[in-house]
Design an enzyme around this catalytic site. Structure first.
Site, PDB file in Angstrom:
ATOM      1  N   HIS A 148      -6.675   1.768  -7.442  1.00  0.00           N
ATOM      2  CA  HIS A 148      -7.430   0.840  -6.601  1.00  0.00           C
ATOM      3  C   HIS A 148      -8.808   0.536  -7.197  1.00  0.00           C
ATOM      4  O   HIS A 148      -9.354  -0.549  -6.975  1.00  0.00           O
ATOM      5  CB  HIS A 148      -7.542   1.417  -5.186  1.00  0.00           C
ATOM      6  N   ALA A 204      -6.138  -9.921  -3.689  1.00  0.00           N
ATOM      7  CA  ALA A 204      -6.031  -9.166  -4.931  1.00  0.00           C
ATOM      8  C   ALA A 204      -4.543  -8.955  -5.167  1.00  0.00           C
ATOM      9  O   ALA A 204      -3.815  -8.574  -4.254  1.00  0.00           O
ATOM     10  CB  ALA A 204      -6.738  -7.831  -4.777  1.00  0.00           C
ATOM     11  N   HIS A 207     -13.082  -3.514   1.539  1.00  0.00           N
ATOM     12  CA  HIS A 207     -13.019  -4.546   2.553  1.00  0.00           C
ATOM     13  C   HIS A 207     -14.206  -4.399   3.493  1.00  0.00           C
ATOM     14  O   HIS A 207     -14.418  -3.311   4.041  1.00  0.00           O
ATOM     15  CB  HIS A 207     -11.751  -4.407   3.400  1.00  0.00           C
ATOM     16  N   TYR A 225       0.193  -1.884   5.965  1.00  0.00           N
ATOM     17  CA  TYR A 225       0.259  -0.499   5.474  1.00  0.00           C
ATOM     18  C   TYR A 225      -0.732   0.430   6.164  1.00  0.00           C
ATOM     19  O   TYR A 225      -0.659   1.650   6.057  1.00  0.00           O
ATOM     20  CB  TYR A 225       0.089  -0.434   3.946  1.00  0.00           C
ATOM     21  N   GLU A 226      -1.683  -0.163   6.889  1.00  0.00           N
ATOM     22  CA  GLU A 226      -2.618   0.684   7.637  1.00  0.00           C
ATOM     23  C   GLU A 226      -2.011   1.140   8.958  1.00  0.00           C
ATOM     24  O   GLU A 226      -2.620   1.916   9.689  1.00  0.00           O
ATOM     25  CB  GLU A 226      -3.910  -0.091   7.918  1.00  0.00           C
ATOM     26  N   SER A 265      -9.277  -7.855  -0.984  1.00  0.00           N
ATOM     27  CA  SER A 265      -9.907  -6.633  -1.513  1.00  0.00           C
ATOM     28  C   SER A 265     -10.831  -6.925  -2.681  1.00  0.00           C
ATOM     29  O   SER A 265     -10.419  -7.525  -3.671  1.00  0.00           O
ATOM     30  CB  SER A 265      -8.858  -5.653  -2.041  1.00  0.00           C
ATOM     31  N   ASN A 321      -4.928  -6.657 -11.682  1.00  0.00           N
ATOM     32  CA  ASN A 321      -4.315  -5.718 -12.645  1.00  0.00           C
ATOM     33  C   ASN A 321      -2.945  -6.283 -13.006  1.00  0.00           C
ATOM     34  O   ASN A 321      -2.364  -7.028 -12.221  1.00  0.00           O
ATOM     35  CB  ASN A 321      -4.137  -4.342 -11.988  1.00  0.00           C
ATOM     36  N   HIS A 364      -4.088  -4.787   7.278  1.00  0.00           N
ATOM     37  CA  HIS A 364      -2.835  -4.767   6.515  1.00  0.00           C
ATOM     38  C   HIS A 364      -1.760  -3.997   7.281  1.00  0.00           C
ATOM     39  O   HIS A 364      -2.071  -3.060   8.016  1.00  0.00           O
ATOM     40  CB  HIS A 364      -3.039  -4.055   5.170  1.00  0.00           C
ATOM     41  N   MET A 419       0.076  -7.009  -1.082  1.00  0.00           N
ATOM     42  CA  MET A 419       0.423  -6.342   0.181  1.00  0.00           C
ATOM     43  C   MET A 419      -0.139  -7.088   1.392  1.00  0.00           C
ATOM     44  O   MET A 419      -0.323  -6.497   2.462  1.00  0.00           O
ATOM     45  CB  MET A 419      -0.105  -4.902   0.165  1.00  0.00           C
ATOM     46  N   SER A 420      -0.433  -8.368   1.214  1.00  0.00           N
ATOM     47  CA  SER A 420      -1.014  -9.116   2.344  1.00  0.00           C
ATOM     48  C   SER A 420      -0.481 -10.550   2.332  1.00  0.00           C
ATOM     49  O   SER A 420       0.658 -10.786   1.959  1.00  0.00           O
ATOM     50  CB  SER A 420      -2.545  -9.119   2.217  1.00  0.00           C
TER      51      SER A 420
HETATM   52  N1  HPA Z   1       0.679  -4.371  -6.427  1.00  0.00           N
HETATM   53  C1  HPA Z   1       0.549  -4.655  -5.122  1.00  0.00           C
HETATM   54  N2  HPA Z   1      -0.574  -5.055  -4.566  1.00  0.00           N
HETATM   55  C2  HPA Z   1      -1.643  -5.191  -5.366  1.00  0.00           C
HETATM   56  C3  HPA Z   1      -1.597  -4.921  -6.734  1.00  0.00           C
HETATM   57  C4  HPA Z   1      -0.365  -4.484  -7.299  1.00  0.00           C
HETATM   58  O1  HPA Z   1      -0.232  -4.214  -8.513  1.00  0.00           O
HETATM   59  N3  HPA Z   1      -2.839  -5.158  -7.227  1.00  0.00           N
HETATM   60  C5  HPA Z   1      -3.605  -5.561  -6.194  1.00  0.00           C
HETATM   61  N4  HPA Z   1      -2.891  -5.594  -5.056  1.00  0.00           N
END
Ligand code: HPA
Length: 271
Positions: A244, A110, A58, A82-83, A27, A232, A80, A208-209
């Site tokens: 995001h 990310a 993306h 989650y999609e 991402s 972050n 992903h 998440m990947s």
């Molecule tokens: N948590 C999960 N996935 C992420 C995060 C996060 O803080 N930042 C970027 N992808």
């Protein structure tokens, strides 16, 4: 698997290149794909059976090109869990690349920083992962043509490639930390309690990947390099909410460093 073969045959006919190096861009980290020489881009939606990623930030194309004369295939955008994609769909691209001849796979992502030594914008080598997604792309009938039923994961992220990456980072004066990636399903970000739990079990990063792709790549005998960008600090660490936008902004912030690093490291990865 028939679908993998059809996608491979399509790319063979359309592009006809067989890079040994593959890269997946996470991402907000897509900039590298536009910097390749001899570029040929193929939109995912043109490739048979290729899943269409929906996350903002993306792109959705497979780019063939070269870096310092070294052929590479770059997935700009990934699917992903989650999609709602199945685990098999999530690793489809990696499997097709492997079938085309990719032997070394660089997974970028990310991530949220759990380790307090990290800060927003830190680049971190993934040394290992903890898969908490509740699924595994190898679940189902074993396809021995892809790999073994019970693949070893004791060096899922190649120590050799990590050594090369550290060397290149130090030559370029780029700070490169190292840490364990916890893979969660998402798409909600974690709670502060979940982050404390992840820290307690030994995670330095959360995302998440990456884990499904690393599993599928190891299954097929590829060497994997994992490179995380801390977009972050994870939930509860700083007195602010997660969003995001921050993830994408940080991708933009590290863009130049990440591109410089990838350009230097990729040509050095092959044995
Ligand atoms: N948590 C999960 N996935 C992420 C995060 C996060 O803080 N930042 C970027 N992808």
């Amino acid at each position: 698997m028939k679908e993998i073969e059809e996608a491979r045959a399509f790319l063979e006919a359309r592009v006809g290149r067989h890079p040994r190096l593959g890269v997946v861009l996470g991402s907000g980290l897509g900039a590298f794909a536009s910097e390749l020489d001899d570029r040929v881009a193929v939109r995912y939606r043109e490739i048979p059976h290729w899943p269409q990623p929906g996350a903002v930030g993306h792109a959705a194309e497979l780019v063939f090109g070269s870096v310092e004369g070294r052929p590479v295939a770059v997935m700009s955008g990934r699917a992903h869990l989650y999609e709602g994609c199945s685990p098999a769909q999530v690793v489809f691209g990696v499997r097709v690349l492997a079938r085309l001849g990719v032997r070394i796979l660089v997974l970028t992502s990310a991530t949220g920083g759990i380790n307090l030594k990290f800060q927003r914008g830190s680049l971190v080598l993934i040394s290992d992962h903890i898969n908490l997604q509740g699924s595994n792309p190898l679940v189902g009938p074993s396809d021995e043509a892809l790999g073994p039923r019970f693949p070893d994961m004791s060096e899922a992220y190649s120590a050799r490639l990590r050594g090369v990456a550290r060397e290149v980072a130090s030559e370029l004066g780029i700070a490169l930390a190292e840490g364990v990636y916890a893979a969660l399903l998402g798409p909600s970000f974690e709670t502060p309690a979940e982050i404390r739990y992840l820290r307690a079990i030994g995670a330095d990063l959360v995302g998440m990947s990456t884990a499904p792709e690393a599993i599928a790549a190891n299954h097929m005998g590829l060497e994997v390099l994992g490179l995380a960008c801390v977009t972050n600090m994870a939930a509860g660490i700083l007195p602010q909410k997660l969003d995001h936008e921050e993830v994408l902004e940080t991708g933009e912030m590290v863009r130049e460093t990440l591109v410089r690093f990838l350009k230097a490291v990729l040509p050095r990865l092959e044995a």
